[in-house]
Scaffold this motif. Structure first.
Motif, PDB file in Angstrom:
ATOM      1  N   ASP A 150       1.055  -1.334  -0.024  1.00 40.51           N
ATOM      2  CA  ASP A 150      -0.310  -0.055   0.095  1.00 40.51           C
ATOM      3  C   ASP A 150       0.911   1.159   0.002  1.00 40.51           C
ATOM      4  O   ASP A 150       1.715   1.378   1.134  1.00 40.51           O
ATOM      5  N   THR A 153       0.739   3.631   3.592  1.00 38.10           N
ATOM      6  CA  THR A 153       0.876   2.949   4.701  1.00 38.10           C
ATOM      7  C   THR A 153       2.329   2.096   4.752  1.00 38.10           C
ATOM      8  O   THR A 153       2.998   1.807   5.687  1.00 38.10           O
ATOM      9  N   ASN A 157      -1.003  -4.763   0.548  1.00 39.91           N
ATOM     10  CA  ASN A 157      -2.280  -4.207   0.012  1.00 39.91           C
ATOM     11  C   ASN A 157      -3.286  -5.433  -0.422  1.00 39.91           C
ATOM     12  O   ASN A 157      -2.875  -6.610   0.243  1.00 39.91           O
ATOM     13  N   ALA A 209      -1.463   1.686  10.949  1.00 43.94           N
ATOM     14  CA  ALA A 209      -0.502   0.687  10.272  1.00 43.94           C
ATOM     15  C   ALA A 209       0.797   0.566  10.971  1.00 43.94           C
ATOM     16  O   ALA A 209       1.184  -0.562  11.268  1.00 43.94           O
ATOM     17  N   VAL A 222       0.537  -7.744   7.989  1.00 44.32           N
ATOM     18  CA  VAL A 222      -0.508  -6.659   8.170  1.00 44.32           C
ATOM     19  C   VAL A 222      -0.682  -6.279   6.789  1.00 44.32           C
ATOM     20  O   VAL A 222       0.087  -6.037   5.913  1.00 44.32           O
ATOM     21  N   CYS A 223      -2.206  -6.076   6.590  1.00 42.10           N
ATOM     22  CA  CYS A 223      -2.613  -5.945   5.178  1.00 42.10           C
ATOM     23  C   CYS A 223      -3.737  -4.728   5.167  1.00 42.10           C
ATOM     24  O   CYS A 223      -4.608  -4.583   6.431  1.00 42.10           O
ATOM     25  N   ARG A 224      -3.347  -3.710   4.429  1.00 39.40           N
ATOM     26  CA  ARG A 224      -4.476  -2.533   4.449  1.00 39.40           C
ATOM     27  C   ARG A 224      -5.758  -3.199   3.530  1.00 39.40           C
ATOM     28  O   ARG A 224      -5.510  -3.466   2.341  1.00 39.40           O
ATOM     29  N   TYR A 225      -6.865  -3.646   3.844  1.00 39.43           N
ATOM     30  CA  TYR A 225      -7.994  -4.249   3.277  1.00 39.43           C
ATOM     31  C   TYR A 225      -8.651  -3.466   2.453  1.00 39.43           C
ATOM     32  O   TYR A 225      -9.170  -3.870   1.445  1.00 39.43           O
ATOM     33  N   PHE A 230      -7.968  -2.739   8.126  1.00 35.96           N
ATOM     34  CA  PHE A 230      -6.872  -3.649   7.857  1.00 35.96           C
ATOM     35  C   PHE A 230      -7.286  -5.058   8.580  1.00 35.96           C
ATOM     36  O   PHE A 230      -8.166  -5.457   9.071  1.00 35.96           O
TER      37      PHE A 230
END
Length: 299
Positions: A150, A153, A157, A209, A222-225, A230
Motif C-alpha cells: 500500500d 501506509t 495491500n 499501520a 499486516v494488510c490494508r484491506y 486492515f
C-alpha cells in the motif's frame, strides 16, 4: 554485491593477464562499496579517487589469491612497495561514473602489449554486465514491492492479501498451526476526514499501520484491506498472545488519541475454513467491539 559473483570475472582476469609472456607481480581490484547495492555512487575527493573509502574486492599477488581485512591494511601493503616498483592505476567506470580501480604492480606485459584499454575491455564488459544484472534484480524487487504494498501506509495491500496471505494461511492450516486473524476498523474515521481533512485522515491510517506492525511479537502479516480497514494474520499464536496483541495495538494508538475496533477470529480449530471466511468472522467480531465502544462513549 556478493563476493562470489565476482569470482569468475576475477579468475578470468588473473588468467588473462598471466597468459602474457611478461605479466605483473600483483593485480588488485578496488571498488566503491556502493556497488554492493548496485547504486554506483561516485566517491571522489578533491584530488580524484578516495582510495581510503574503497573496498578490496580482489587481490592476486605473486602467484596466489590473497585477502585483506580492509582498505587500511591494503594501503599499508601498497606503501611498502620498493623504489623499483611501478604501480599502474586504471579506473573502472560504470554508467559513465568512476566506481573503482584496477591496480597493477610492475605490469611488465605493457612492454609488449601497449593497448591496455583493449586488454581491459573484455573484463570491463563482463563487470558491467554483472552490475547491470544486479541493478535489474534490484529494480524487479522494487517493482514487486510497489505491486504488493500500500503506497500510503507501506503495509501489504489487497493484492498481497489474495496472493501472499492466502498462501501463508493455507500453509499454516496444512501444518496444523493455530493462529489468528484480526479485522481492524478505525473508529469515527469518516468524521475525522470530514471535519479535519484528508491529510489528517492519512496520518491516522499511517499511525494505525505503524501500531499494527510494531506491536507484532511473532510472525505476522499486516494488510490494508480497504479504506480504513486492515487485516492482520498470525500463522501461529496462542489465544492469550492474540488477545495481548489486540490490547497492545489499542494502547499504542490511544497515546495518539486514535481509537480502533479490532475483531478476532482464531484459526486452526476448523481447518475447513478459508482465510476469507475467517476474515468475515473477525469482521463480525469487530462490529461487536465497535458497538461496545459506542455504548461506552454514549454512557
Amino acid at each position: 554485491m556478493q563476493a562470489r559473483e565476482y569470482t569468475e570475472i576475477f579468475r578470468y582476469a588473473r588468467e588473462y593477464f598471466s597468459s602474457f609472456e611478461k605479466s605483473c607481480d600483483e593485480f588488485h581490484i578496488l571498488i566503491d562499496p556502493a556497488l554492493e547495492s548496485a547504486s554506483a555512487k561516485v566517491r571522489l575527493g578533491k584530488n580524484g579517487y578516495r582510495i581510503d573509502r574503497m573496498k578490496v574486492a580482489y587481490a592476486y599477488e605473486n602467484g596466489s589469491e590473497v585477502s585483506y581485512t580492509g582498505i587500511d591494511e591494503w594501503m599499508k601493503h601498497a606503501a611498502c612497495a620498493g623504489s623499483c616498483t611501478n604501480t599502474l592505476y586504471v579506473p573502472i567506470h560504470f554508467s559513465d561514473k568512476p566506481v573503482g580501480l584496477y591496480v597493477f604492480k610492475n605490469p611488465d606485459f605493457l612492454y609488449t602489449n601497449s593497448k591496455l584499454s583493449d586488454m581491459l575491455s573484455p573484463i570491463s564488459m563482463a563487470m558491467q554486465q554483472l552490475f547491470l544484472n544486479r541493478m535489474l534484480t534490484n529494480t524487479l524487487n522494487e517493482l514487486k514491492h510497489l505491486y504488493n504494498r500500500d503506497q500510503l501506509t507501506g503495509v501489504y495491500n489487497r493484492i498481497a492479501f489474495k496472493e501472499l496471505l492466502i498462501s501463508k494461511y493455507n500453509e499454516a492450516a496444512y501444518d496444523g498451526l493455530e493462529g489468528a486473524v484480526f479485522f481492524i476498523d478505525a473508529d469515527n474515521f469518516k468524521e475525522t476526514n470530514d471535519t479535519l481533512g484528508h491529510d489528517k485522515g492519512d496520518k491516522v491510517l499511517k499511525c494505525i499501520a505503524s501500531a499494527l506492525v510494531n506491536s507484532l511479537s511473532c510472525e505476522g502479516y499486516v494488510c490494508r484491506y480497504g479504506g480504513d480497514e486492515f487485516v492482520v494474520f498470525m500463522p501461529s499464536v496462542s489465544n492469550d498472545d492474540a488477545e495481548g496483541y489486540r490490547d497492545a495495538v489499542c494502547s499504542s494508538l490511544a497515546a495518539d488519541n486514535i481509537s480502533v475496533s479490532i475483531g478476532l477470529a482464531l484459526t486452526g480449530a476448523d481447518t475447513s475454513l478459508t482465510l476469507k471466511e475467517c476474515v468475515a468472522i473477525a469482521d463480525e467480531d469487530m462490529y461487536r467491539v465497535k458497538a461496545l465502544h459506542k455504548a461506552s462513549s454514549n454512557g
